[in-house]
Design a protein around this motif. Structure first.
Motif, PDB file in Angstrom:
ATOM      1  N   THR A   1       0.763  -1.297   0.042  1.00  0.00           N
ATOM      2  CA  THR A   1       0.136   0.037   0.103  1.00  0.00           C
ATOM      3  C   THR A   1       0.794   1.258  -0.039  1.00  0.00           C
ATOM      4  OG1 THR A   1       0.198   0.227   2.385  1.00  0.00           O
ATOM      5  CG2 THR A   1      -1.715  -1.126   1.379  1.00  0.00           C
ATOM      6  N   ILE A   2       0.374   2.316  -0.291  1.00  0.00           N
ATOM      7  CA  ILE A   2       1.110   3.621  -0.380  1.00  0.00           C
ATOM      8  C   ILE A   2       1.350   4.105   0.913  1.00  0.00           C
ATOM      9  CG2 ILE A   2       0.893   5.995  -1.003  1.00  0.00           C
ATOM     10  CD1 ILE A   2      -0.641   5.322  -3.381  1.00  0.00           C
ATOM     11  N   ALA A   3       0.612   3.900   1.827  1.00  0.00           N
ATOM     12  CA  ALA A   3       0.852   3.900   3.316  1.00  0.00           C
ATOM     13  C   ALA A   3       1.935   3.382   3.723  1.00  0.00           C
ATOM     14  CB  ALA A   3      -0.382   3.683   4.033  1.00  0.00           C
ATOM     15  N   GLU A   4       2.042   1.698   3.533  1.00  0.00           N
ATOM     16  CA  GLU A   4       3.277   1.001   4.302  1.00  0.00           C
ATOM     17  C   GLU A   4       4.359   1.431   3.273  1.00  0.00           C
ATOM     18  OE1 GLU A   4       2.906  -3.225   3.742  1.00  0.00           O
ATOM     19  OE2 GLU A   4       1.270  -3.013   2.263  1.00  0.00           O
ATOM     20  N   ALA A   5       4.472   1.719   2.194  1.00  0.00           N
ATOM     21  CA  ALA A   5       5.322   2.076   1.376  1.00  0.00           C
ATOM     22  C   ALA A   5       6.198   3.496   1.565  1.00  0.00           C
ATOM     23  CB  ALA A   5       5.020   2.156  -0.181  1.00  0.00           C
ATOM     24  N   GLY A   6       5.652   4.402   2.684  1.00  0.00           N
ATOM     25  CA  GLY A   6       6.293   5.324   3.129  1.00  0.00           C
ATOM     26  C   GLY A   6       5.515   6.520   3.205  1.00  0.00           C
ATOM     27  N   VAL A   7       3.971   6.719   2.749  1.00  0.00           N
ATOM     28  CA  VAL A   7       3.440   7.933   2.769  1.00  0.00           C
ATOM     29  C   VAL A   7       2.241   7.764   4.169  1.00  0.00           C
ATOM     30  CG1 VAL A   7       1.866   9.703   1.967  1.00  0.00           C
ATOM     31  CG2 VAL A   7       3.769   8.691   0.532  1.00  0.00           C
ATOM     32  N   LYS A   8       2.637   7.610   5.302  1.00  0.00           N
ATOM     33  CA  LYS A   8       1.824   7.149   6.262  1.00  0.00           C
ATOM     34  C   LYS A   8       0.337   7.677   6.420  1.00  0.00           C
ATOM     35  CE  LYS A   8       5.822   5.594   9.219  1.00  0.00           C
ATOM     36  NZ  LYS A   8       6.444   5.852  10.548  1.00  0.00           N
ATOM     37  N   GLY A   9      -0.571   7.033   6.620  1.00  0.00           N
ATOM     38  CA  GLY A   9      -1.995   7.669   6.793  1.00  0.00           C
ATOM     39  C   GLY A   9      -2.699   7.655   5.469  1.00  0.00           C
ATOM     40  N   TYR A  10      -1.859   7.307   4.199  1.00  0.00           N
ATOM     41  CA  TYR A  10      -2.519   7.782   3.044  1.00  0.00           C
ATOM     42  C   TYR A  10      -3.739   6.453   2.928  1.00  0.00           C
ATOM     43  CZ  TYR A  10      -3.127   8.608  -1.752  1.00  0.00           C
ATOM     44  OH  TYR A  10      -3.721   8.810  -3.257  1.00  0.00           O
ATOM     45  N   GLU A  11      -4.816   6.869   2.328  1.00  0.00           N
ATOM     46  CA  GLU A  11      -5.863   5.891   2.028  1.00  0.00           C
ATOM     47  C   GLU A  11      -6.850   6.463   1.325  1.00  0.00           C
ATOM     48  OE1 GLU A  11      -9.193   2.836   3.800  1.00  0.00           O
ATOM     49  OE2 GLU A  11      -8.035   4.313   5.290  1.00  0.00           O
TER      50      GLU A  11
END
Length: 326
Positions: free
Chosen positions: A239-249
């Motif tokens: 996921t974009i969140a786990e790939a570095g942009v925390k909290g993104y959804e």
């Protein structure tokens, strides 16, 4: 007194006659082909599941359900056409979260995004996916962010139009990652895919549906999923969140609606037919193959409540992302 009773009796008879006539119409519906307005271009994230659905609807209803693609202006062109159509059940509308994104971005619309439609039910739920052309030297979200920071404004990202979910997905990504990429709006997902494959634009945030074959063939590189969980079709893509942009959804969805004042009998008949299709394992398997998950509400009223919540939610997401139309 007698005159009043007579008027009441006449009104009651008229109401009964109208109810019987409406019930007869619902019983015989559909007597001809039904049009489904999809406010996005052919071949995109909305069109693919939409066509899978219309095939099943044609079989279930016993009449052809045809797709009418009306892309442009963040789905507002198709939305206006659907809002102004006759409420007879022969024009349906594939509504989505983009519908409410556009309602926030476009200050003047020729329709009410919530009250000019008769809700039927949600159909699918699906994330978008961050993809890049293989020639871009970025093999992860972190590498893309680093590259964009080194070249502010020089990397372009495509979307299916101003106010589309793809636009918002990209705008929110840029804001949360602290980068500056240039937004290039297209007229639908089809042209976006073509230019991504051709390398005319380097980055995109399309729906998974149309991207799977290109990703698996190596024609595009997948860097991240926009939802809070990974896709079953691409389990190795973070996921974009786990790939570095925390909290993104961000998660996209599609649903079915009709012009307002659709007779209740037709609304319930369509709702029932759609639920039979959505709960069918073969249909669910077909949706999964194009990166979509089935989703529904047990009554049109619950879908209406869902739409009210989504309208408020996406208005906030638009504001938080800083997205604007160009």
């Amino acid at each position: 007194m007698k005159s009043t009773c007579f008027r009441l009796a006449r009104a009651l008879l008229a109401a009964c006659a109208m109810a019987l006539a409406t019930a007869a119409v619902a019983q015989n519906y559909p007597a001809r082909a039904v049009r489904l307005i999809i406010p996005f271009s052919a071949g995109g994230a909305a069109d693919v599941p939409g066509r899978i659905l219309t095939q099943r609807m044609s079989e279930s209803l016993g009449q052809q359900v045809v797709v009418d693609n009306r892309p442009g202006a963040g789905s507002t062109i198709g939305a206006e056409m659907a809002a102004k159509a006759a409420p007879d059940g022969y024009t349906l509308f594939l509504i989505s979260n983009t519908h409410f994104v556009s309602a926030t971005l476009h200050k003047k619309l020729a329709y009410d995004p919530l009250n000019d439609y008769a809700p039927i039910t949600q159909i699918t739920s699906a994330p978008n996916i961050l993809v890049v052309h293989p020639s871009l030297p970025a093999k992860s979200v972190k590498e893309l962010v680093a590259l964009a920071k080194a070249k502010p404004g020089q990397i372009n990202y495509a979307s299916s139009g101003n106010g589309s979910t793809q636009h918002l997905t990209g705008a929110l990504f840029c804001k949360m990652a602290g980068i500056d990429m240039t937004h290039i709006p297209y007229r639908g997902s089809g042209p976006v895919t073509s230019d991504l494959l051709g390398g005319q634009v380097m980055v995109g945030f399309p729906g998974i549906a149309g991207m799977l074959p290109h990703i698996k063939a190596g024609r595009l590189r997948a860097l991240g999923i926009s939802s809070a969980k990974r896709s079953a079709e691409l389990p190795d893509v973070p996921t974009i969140a786990e790939a570095g942009v925390k909290g993104y959804e961000i998660v996209a969805w599609f649903g079915m609606a009709a012009p307002k004042n659709l007779p209740r009998e037709l609304q319930m008949k369509l709702h029932g037919e759609l639920l039979k299709i959505l709960k069918n394992p073969d249909f669910q398997k077909a949706l999964s193959a194009v990166g979509q998950e089935p989703a529904w509400q047990e009554t049109p009223e619950r879908f209406h409540e869902f739409l009210k919540v989504e309208a408020a939610k996406w208005a906030k997401v638009v504001t938080d992302s800083g997205a604007t139309i160009q």
